[in-house]
Each structure stands twice: as structure tokens, then as C-alpha cells.
Design a protein around this motif. Structure first.
Motif, PDB file in Angstrom:
ATOM      1  N   UNK A 115      10.900   7.886   8.607  1.00  0.00           N
ATOM      2  CA  UNK A 115      11.154   6.576   9.186  1.00  0.00           C
ATOM      3  C   UNK A 115       9.922   5.956   9.811  1.00  0.00           C
ATOM      4  N   UNK A 116       9.048   6.790  10.394  1.00  0.00           N
ATOM      5  CA  UNK A 116       7.879   6.283  11.109  1.00  0.00           C
ATOM      6  C   UNK A 116       6.710   5.965  10.187  1.00  0.00           C
ATOM      7  N   UNK A 117       6.606   6.648   9.035  1.00  0.00           N
ATOM      8  CA  UNK A 117       5.382   6.563   8.239  1.00  0.00           C
ATOM      9  C   UNK A 117       5.558   6.020   6.827  1.00  0.00           C
ATOM     10  N   UNK A 118       6.781   5.879   6.363  1.00  0.00           N
ATOM     11  CA  UNK A 118       6.990   5.402   4.997  1.00  0.00           C
ATOM     12  C   UNK A 118       6.529   3.963   4.828  1.00  0.00           C
ATOM     13  N   UNK A 119       5.952   3.669   3.683  1.00  0.00           N
ATOM     14  CA  UNK A 119       5.762   2.294   3.235  1.00  0.00           C
ATOM     15  C   UNK A 119       6.736   2.075   2.078  1.00  0.00           C
ATOM     16  N   UNK A 120       6.795   0.873   1.554  1.00  0.00           N
ATOM     17  CA  UNK A 120       7.781   0.622   0.499  1.00  0.00           C
ATOM     18  C   UNK A 120       7.418   1.295  -0.821  1.00  0.00           C
ATOM     19  N   UNK A 121       6.183   1.775  -0.946  1.00  0.00           N
ATOM     20  CA  UNK A 121       5.781   2.523  -2.146  1.00  0.00           C
ATOM     21  C   UNK A 121       5.307   3.917  -1.738  1.00  0.00           C
ATOM     22  N   UNK A 122       6.212   4.722  -1.207  1.00  0.00           N
ATOM     23  CA  UNK A 122       5.845   6.050  -0.722  1.00  0.00           C
ATOM     24  C   UNK A 122       6.265   7.142  -1.696  1.00  0.00           C
ATOM     25  N   UNK A 123       5.479   8.217  -1.701  1.00  0.00           N
ATOM     26  CA  UNK A 123       5.831   9.441  -2.402  1.00  0.00           C
ATOM     27  C   UNK A 123       6.083  10.504  -1.332  1.00  0.00           C
ATOM     28  N   UNK A 124       7.259  11.096  -1.335  1.00  0.00           N
ATOM     29  CA  UNK A 124       7.641  12.077  -0.324  1.00  0.00           C
ATOM     30  C   UNK A 124       7.738  13.447  -0.980  1.00  0.00           C
ATOM     31  N   UNK A 125       6.893  14.381  -0.542  1.00  0.00           N
ATOM     32  CA  UNK A 125       6.899  15.752  -1.061  1.00  0.00           C
ATOM     33  C   UNK A 125       7.493  16.671   0.001  1.00  0.00           C
ATOM     34  N   UNK A 168       0.830  -1.211   0.000  1.00  0.00           N
ATOM     35  CA  UNK A 168       0.000   0.000   0.000  1.00  0.00           C
ATOM     36  C   UNK A 168       0.863   1.259   0.000  1.00  0.00           C
ATOM     37  N   UNK A 169       0.652   2.158  -0.937  1.00  0.00           N
ATOM     38  CA  UNK A 169       1.450   3.394  -0.983  1.00  0.00           C
ATOM     39  C   UNK A 169       0.920   4.436  -0.010  1.00  0.00           C
ATOM     40  N   UNK A 170       1.766   5.382   0.321  1.00  0.00           N
ATOM     41  CA  UNK A 170       1.347   6.543   1.094  1.00  0.00           C
ATOM     42  C   UNK A 170       2.114   7.754   0.592  1.00  0.00           C
ATOM     43  N   UNK A 171       1.538   8.924   0.778  1.00  0.00           N
ATOM     44  CA  UNK A 171       2.195  10.172   0.397  1.00  0.00           C
ATOM     45  C   UNK A 171       2.441  10.973   1.667  1.00  0.00           C
ATOM     46  N   UNK A 172       3.689  11.394   1.869  1.00  0.00           N
ATOM     47  CA  UNK A 172       4.063  12.233   2.997  1.00  0.00           C
ATOM     48  C   UNK A 172       4.361  13.632   2.476  1.00  0.00           C
ATOM     49  N   UNK A 173       3.591  14.609   2.948  1.00  0.00           N
ATOM     50  CA  UNK A 173       3.717  15.988   2.467  1.00  0.00           C
ATOM     51  C   UNK A 173       4.278  16.844   3.585  1.00  0.00           C
TER      52      UNK A 173
END
Length: 382
Positions: free
Chosen positions: A306-316, A186-191
Motif C-alpha cells: 500500500x505504501x510503495x506500489x505505483x500503478x505499474x508495479x511488479x510484486x515478488x 513509473x514502475x517499481x519492483x517490490x521484492x
């Protein structure tokens, strides 16, 4: 269903606001047409780069939803903009065969003169375009702005999109290290906004409690923390200590490596009374709020990653250079490049006006494991 990859391809913005006139497009592929895993969006202040990040975060936050009251971006909520974000998604369904689709996330005013939804304002992927990325089809989902300020759910070619949407709904709020989140990709986006301070905690009551933002969500937005215990980085670290499953040690290792390596400052761990993180600097212990502005900026970034990334993350990351000396800007860019190399499913998108960040990015240098790309919104930068 398993999601093997989740990689941005293109963002298309049409309408008024910071991008008037013809549709404005950001191409997230490299010189060879492959999705970038690290991308630099550059412009002078006030040219729209922050809006671009906010739009992507808003679109990602709509995944898994069938109803919304607003998008959270002014141009989308008042009908001035129509946006389309195309993402290359590789999925493995019941037959165990990997398949690529282009998932188009939509939001805003796609109405024709009669007020009805019109595909004329969409970018429709041709068979040739799809073939370049090994994709079978384009699937669309999103929300159409209507004249009364309400939104109507729209969805086309929903076979795979519906399954992805179900996955998001089922895992919303789950522990970020939940096995199913990791196993299904499951992907997640960290903004990260440009405001990444760590203020002193003023609330008197401190207890072991699940931190704000802890559970899984398709999108997480981080800015300057409030002074409450629940929203503090100290609470995140204390919660990890309480879980006692190795996450605290992993988080501390990431921060000390990415932020403090080579200096006399490091995070030692957490104390019980009062519950808070212990920072050691030149042999003296103190709290996170006593760090320099630049150190707070970086600790905020890497602890949340480090706390919230998944292996399919987009980091903005908006204005990563904030409060950083030019040497620290170079160091941050080096750490982000290394992080992208070490985590192949991650995509990092930076919005900056710093020439130092541009130089440190190194467009001209090819590096193993990196697919670099960039966009300059305003061409006349000095």
C-alpha cells in the motif's frame, strides 16, 4: 514520456549454479500468449526459485544507472551467469502515440572466447515474435561482466530506453505519491524475502522522521525488520499520520480489509506517546510486535504494498506461505488475486513450495481480470 504498462514476458538464465546446462527460461505469458498479471513459480526448496526472484530484483535495480560495482547476486558477480529479462513496455512519447517495445535487461557474462560481448548468448526477438505483442522493436541495456570482476555498461537501440532511464534518474528518492510518478506511470519492483517478521522496537529514541525506504526507487527489497525505529512499520504509519493527507487512513483500510476482515483484530490507528501503531484484539490494545507470526507476515506485505506500489508495479513474494495455516494460505491467495483484479497494471509473482498455495491459485479456473501463469522448476513434486 508516459509509461502505460510494464509487463514481464520472459526470463532467460544461462550458466552454472542452480540452472546448469542449457539456458533456463521462465515464460511469464498465459495460454493465449498475453503477459500474466499473477504468476506462480513452484519448486522444492533448493531448486533455484529464490535465485530467480533475486535476479529480477537485481536487474530492475540497475535501471537508471550507467555504472555499478556489483549486481548483488553471486552468479552474476562472479561471471557464472548471463541473464536476460524481457519486459513489454508501452510508452507514449511526444506525438501522443502509444508504442510497444520489448525492453531487455541484461546482466552477467556475455563474453565470447576472446572476452568480447557477444549477441550469441542473447535471445534476439524476431519480427514475428515482436508482432505477437504489437511491439515495434527490442531495446537492450545492462551490464557486461568482465574478467576482473568489473562491469561495463552496454546499450543497444537506445532511443526509448534512454528516455526511460532518464525518468528513473529524475524521480529517484521522490515521495511515492508524487504526482509525476503517478502521471508518468513509473514502475517499481517490490521484492519480499521469505523473512517478514515484525520484531519489537528496542531503540529508545522515537521521533517523527522519514522512514527508511520511503522515497521512490525502481526496486525496494523487504525482509525481517531490524529493531530500529527508522526501519519499523510503526514509523511508516506514524509518518503517514504526520503527513495528514489521507494515506494513513488508506493504509489502515487496506490492512484491515486484506488481513483482519472477519476477525476481532484490527489496526485502530497510531498513538502519540509513545509513537506507534495501535492494534485492537478482543477489545485489548497492543503493538504490532504482539501479533501472531502469520499476522505479522501479512501486515508486512500489505502495508508495504500500500505504501510503495505505483500503478505499474511488479510484486515478488518469496514463500508467501511462511507461518501461515493452510486456511490463511488460501485467504492470502484470494486477497492477492483480488488485488491483481483491482489494479490492472500490477504483476504479482509468487515463489512457493506449498501445495495449498498451488491449489488456491486455481490454474484451471478462469477469472475475470486475471491472466494466470506458472512454472514448475522440479516436475516430480508430490
Amino acid at each position: 514520456m508516459i509509461i502505460n504498462s510494464f509487463q514481464p514476458l520472459r526470463l532467460r538464465i544461462e550458466g552454472n549454479g542452480p540452472f546448469p546446462g542449457n539456458p533456463y527460461e521462465v515464460d511469464f505469458t498465459d495460454e493465449e500468449g498475453q503477459p500474466c498479471n499473477i504468476f506462480l513459480l513452484m519448486s522444492e526448496n533448493g531448486m533455484g526459485k529464490t535465485t530467480v526472484l533475486e535476479i529480477m530484483a537485481a536487474l530492475m535495480g540497475m535501471l537508471g544507472k550507467k555504472e555499478i560495482e556489483s549486481c548483488g547476486v553471486e552468479g552474476l558477480d562472479n561471471g557464472e551467469l548471463a541473464v536476460q529479462w524481457d519486459i513489454l513496455v508501452q510508452v507514449v512519447e511526444d506525438d501522443n502515440t502509444p508504442r510497444n517495445i520489448v525492453l531487455s535487461l541484461l546482466a552477467g557474462n556475455f563474453s565470447d572466447e576472446t572476452g568480447k560481448f557477444s549477441e550469441d548468448r542473447l535471445f534476439v526477438w524476431s519480427d514475428e515474435d515482436l508482432h505477437k505483442h504489437g511491439a515495434e522493436r527490442q531495446e537492450k541495456r545492462g551490464f557486461q561482466w568482465r574478467a576482473k570482476g568489473t562491469f561495463r555498461f552496454i546499450s543497444q537501440n537506445h532511443v526509448t530506453r534512454k528516455k526511460i532511464q532518464t525518468l528513473f534518474r529524475q524521480r529517484e528518492g521522490a515521495d511515492p505519491d508524487d504526482f509525476e510518478i503517478s502521471s508518468c506511470g513509473l514502475p517499481t519492483l517490490l521484492h519480499f524475502s521469505a523473512y517478514r517478521d515484525i520484531p519489537k522496537i528496542t531503540s529508545q529514541k522515537r521521533q517523527i522522521s522519514e522512514p527508511d525506504y520511503w522515497g521512490y526507487s525502481p526496486v525496494r527489497r523487504f525482509s525481517s525488520h531490524s529493531t530500529s525505529w527508522e526501519n519499523s512499520l510503526d514509523n511508516v504509519l506514524v509518518w503517514m499520520k504526520w503527513l495528514d493527507d489521507g494515506r494513513l487512513e488508506k493504509a489502515v483500510e487496506i490492512i484491515n480489509k486484506r488481513v483482519f476482515q472477519g476477525s476481532t483484530t484490527f489496526i485502530k490507528g497510531v498513538r502519540k506517546t509513545p509513537p506507534e501503531a495501535i492494534v485492537v484484539s478482543k477489545g485489548q490494545e497492543h503493538g504490532l510486535d504482539r501479533l501472531s507470526s502469520g499476522e505479522k507476515n501479512l501486515v508486512q506485505l500489505f502495508l508495504r504494498i500500500g505504501a510503495h506500489c505505483t500503478r505499474n508495479s511488479i510484486i515478488l513474494i518469496d514463500e508467501p506461505e511462511i507461518h501461515l495455516h493452510p486456511n490463511w494460505q488460501k485467504r492470502l491467495m484470494k486477497q492477492l488475486r483480488e488485488f491483481a483484479q483491482e489494479h490492472p497494471g500490477i504483476t504479482i509473482i509468487l515463489a512457493t513450495h506449498s501445495i495449498e498455495m498451488l491449489r488456491a491459485f486455481g490454474f484451471e479456473h478462469k477469472e475475470k481480470g486475471l491472466r494466470k501463469g506458472g512454472e514448475i522448476i522440479e516436475e516430480n513434486m508430490e
